[in-house]
Write a protein that holds these residues in place. Structure first.
Motif, PDB file in Angstrom:
ATOM      1  N   GLY A 197      10.472  -9.089  13.322  1.00 53.93           N
ATOM      2  CA  GLY A 197       9.431  -9.904  12.813  1.00 53.93           C
ATOM      3  C   GLY A 197      10.007 -11.204  12.634  1.00 53.93           C
ATOM      4  N   ARG A 238       0.638  -6.660   2.353  1.00 55.17           N
ATOM      5  CA  ARG A 238       0.793  -6.320   3.666  1.00 55.17           C
ATOM      6  C   ARG A 238      -0.608  -6.116   4.287  1.00 55.17           C
ATOM      7  N   GLY A 248      -1.563  -8.410  14.645  1.00 56.25           N
ATOM      8  CA  GLY A 248      -0.100  -8.744  14.056  1.00 56.25           C
ATOM      9  C   GLY A 248      -0.304  -8.023  12.772  1.00 56.25           C
ATOM     10  N   VAL A 250       1.483  -8.651   8.773  1.00 55.70           N
ATOM     11  CA  VAL A 250       2.146  -9.610   7.993  1.00 55.70           C
ATOM     12  C   VAL A 250       2.425  -8.994   6.532  1.00 55.70           C
ATOM     13  N   LEU A 286       6.056 -11.824   9.806  1.00 54.52           N
ATOM     14  CA  LEU A 286       5.171 -11.942  10.768  1.00 54.52           C
ATOM     15  C   LEU A 286       5.422 -11.089  11.829  1.00 54.52           C
ATOM     16  N   LEU A 288       3.965  -9.922  15.371  1.00 53.77           N
ATOM     17  CA  LEU A 288       2.795 -10.215  16.440  1.00 53.77           C
ATOM     18  C   LEU A 288       3.066  -9.499  17.695  1.00 53.77           C
ATOM     19  N   ALA A 297      -1.994 -17.462  13.180  1.00 51.81           N
ATOM     20  CA  ALA A 297      -1.876 -16.476  12.107  1.00 51.81           C
ATOM     21  C   ALA A 297      -1.253 -17.272  10.800  1.00 51.81           C
ATOM     22  N   LEU A 301      -3.072 -17.319   7.111  1.00 50.82           N
ATOM     23  CA  LEU A 301      -2.578 -16.911   5.890  1.00 50.82           C
ATOM     24  C   LEU A 301      -2.539 -18.029   4.811  1.00 50.82           C
TER      25      LEU A 301
END
Length: 473
Positions: A197, A238, A248, A250, A286, A288, A297, A301
């Motif tokens: 990530g 999460r 994705g 996160v 993150l 992806l 993304a 967020l």
């Protein structure tokens, strides 16, 4: 702010204005954030810009010391409902990278020439330059936090060619991509890999009341697509993300970092005076399936956690009201959370938490490999269009574009389209406007207390304060 007031902010290194404007120094060719710790330049050598892109367009390069590209975005774009505000929200969401300026113009309902003229006149940079500045920041993050090949980073950041990528990095940072990667701060840990990530610092200005945000996320979490784990004050949120090019996952940490000291700080336990600091960041990681989704993304967020808010302006306005003053003093930096997926939130606002869980189990796509408690993606509107009643009508309107809830949607038009749907009442439409469209100035009908015009343009925040006071949280 006039230029003399801006210069005073620079002279006092006032971090409240980081992201609200930038200043450039004619004699050095560098642009900075207002709180840059370097020696204050002479007034006659300083120029001011509304955006980093405008400074770059004028030939200035980013300061390596204060990293002006890493500041929170201007809170103006959340407040403003005009063409410029909507355009800035869409550029942040990656619309220009995906659809070009013509696509942005179509979404705004103007010609490409009109959009170019309005943005340039007010911000000093057109949509291409604004998107280019954003690509440069995305590229720097990838260069300095991953071991991805430079060519892969170029296309992941949204550049059309490696040559364009190289030229932009040299122009913005006065370094080659390789040199920029070598200049990354050494943390003593290995660089991240795509499998591990991408580590992120989600910057915010001023105090950040993280515990109330994480309380809300825990209360609303839907099994399969979200989870909040850990003890209060040190939780991790999460969730799965549906993005333009892929999916994705996160993870965002509740513990925030104070930019003044760089130390991790627990939330919700200090006094009001202890909570006020220059700003800081939330740590995130993150994963992806397609790196082209990084910019989108991150922006989603930021909207979910309301990281571009101006808590100083909010608290000053609301703190002047005798009813709200003690609430503001008790929770400086209270945020009005948004959502990571506006269409998902609209459905959830309609069916409730339990109903959303059923939809995930029945219609949500299953992840190829479960990640802890994350097993599904929330179903896209098209998958719900055949549902009976109001849910089907809402999903159909979202799927065919009759109802738009994207970052640049016209908020009045969206609310009108929502209330026109059978079974959607005024309060549900207002909640969707507040959360899905990130409107900081929504008056929810049917509340226990009247919503005052004196609280504008921050009525959404006022109602969060009142709701917390009622629950005793």
């Amino acid at each position: 702010m006039d230029e003399e007031t801006r210069y005073e902010a620079v002279r006092s290194r006032d971090a409240r204005f980081d992201g609200a404007f930038f200043f450039a120094v004619r004699t050095t060719g560098i642009y900075c954030r207002p709180s840059c710790p370097a020696v204050t330049p002479k007034r006659q050598n300083v120029r001011f810009y509304t955006t980093a892109a405008a400074a770059q367009t004028s030939g200035f390069r980013a300061c390596r010391r204060c990293r002006p590209d890493a500041v929170p975005g201007s809170a103006d774009w959340n407040v403003r409902a005009d063409v410029v505000g909507r355009a800035m929200r869409m550029i942040g969401d990656g619309v220009v990278d995906r659809e070009g300026v013509p696509g942005l113009a179509v979404r705004l309902g103007y010609s490409a020439r009109q959009v170019q003229r309005q943005l340039t006149a007010e911000l000093g940079a057109g949509p291409v330059a604004l998107a280019r500045a954003q690509r440069a920041h995305t590229a720097r993050v990838l260069l300095q936090t991953t071991d991805l090949p430079v060519t892969e980073i170029a296309f992941a950041a949204g550049f059309a060619s490696v040559r364009q990528f190289n030229d932009t990095i040299r122009t913005v940072y006065a370094l080659t991509p390789t040199a920029l990667r070598a200049a990354a701060p050494r943390t003593g840990t290995a660089r991240a890999t795509p499998a591990a990530g991408i580590p992120l610092r989600l910057a915010h200005r001023g105090p950040y009341h993280a515990d109330t945000v994480f309380d809300l996320l825990a209360e609303e979490s839907v099994t399969g697509i979200e989870e909040v784990i850990g003890e209060r004050g040190a939780r991790t949120y999460r969730r799965t993300l549906r993005l333009p090019h892929g999916t994705g996952i996160v993870a965002v940490e509740e513990t925030h970092h104070d930019a003044t000291s760089g130390h991790a700080t627990g939330t919700g336990t200090g006094s009001a005076s202890e909570a006020v600091h220059r700003g800081g960041w939330l740590d995130a990681r993150l994963h992806l399936t397609d790196l082209r989704d990084l910019t989108t993304a991150v922006q989603r967020l930021r909207r979910l956690f309301d990281l571009d808010a101006d808590p100083y302006a909010v608290d000053e306005r609301l703190g002047a009201d005798p009813r709200l003053a003690p609430l503001v003093a008790a929770r400086p930096g209270l945020r009005s959370p948004g959502t990571a997926d506006p269409e998902e939130f609209a459905v959830r606002a309609l069916v409730g938490r339990e109903g959303a869980g059923r939809l995930v189990r029945e219609y949500g796509a299953v992840l190829d490999a479960a990640c802890g408690g994350l097993t599904h993606m929330f179903p896209a509107p098209a998958a719900l269009a055949a549902a009976p009643g109001t849910l089907g009508a809402l999903a159909t309107a979202l799927a065919d574009g009759t109802l738009r809830l994207d970052a640049g949607a016209d908020r009045d038009d969206a609310e009108a389209a929502l209330t026109a749907l059978p079974g959607v009442d005024a309060r549900t439409a207002a909640v969707i406007r507040m959360r899905a469209l990130g409107d900081p100035d929504v008056a929810l009908p049917g509340g226990p207390e009247p919503v005052l015009d004196a609280w504008r343009p921050w009525r959404s925040y006022a109602q969060h304060h009142l709701a917390l006071a009622l629950t005793g949280a």
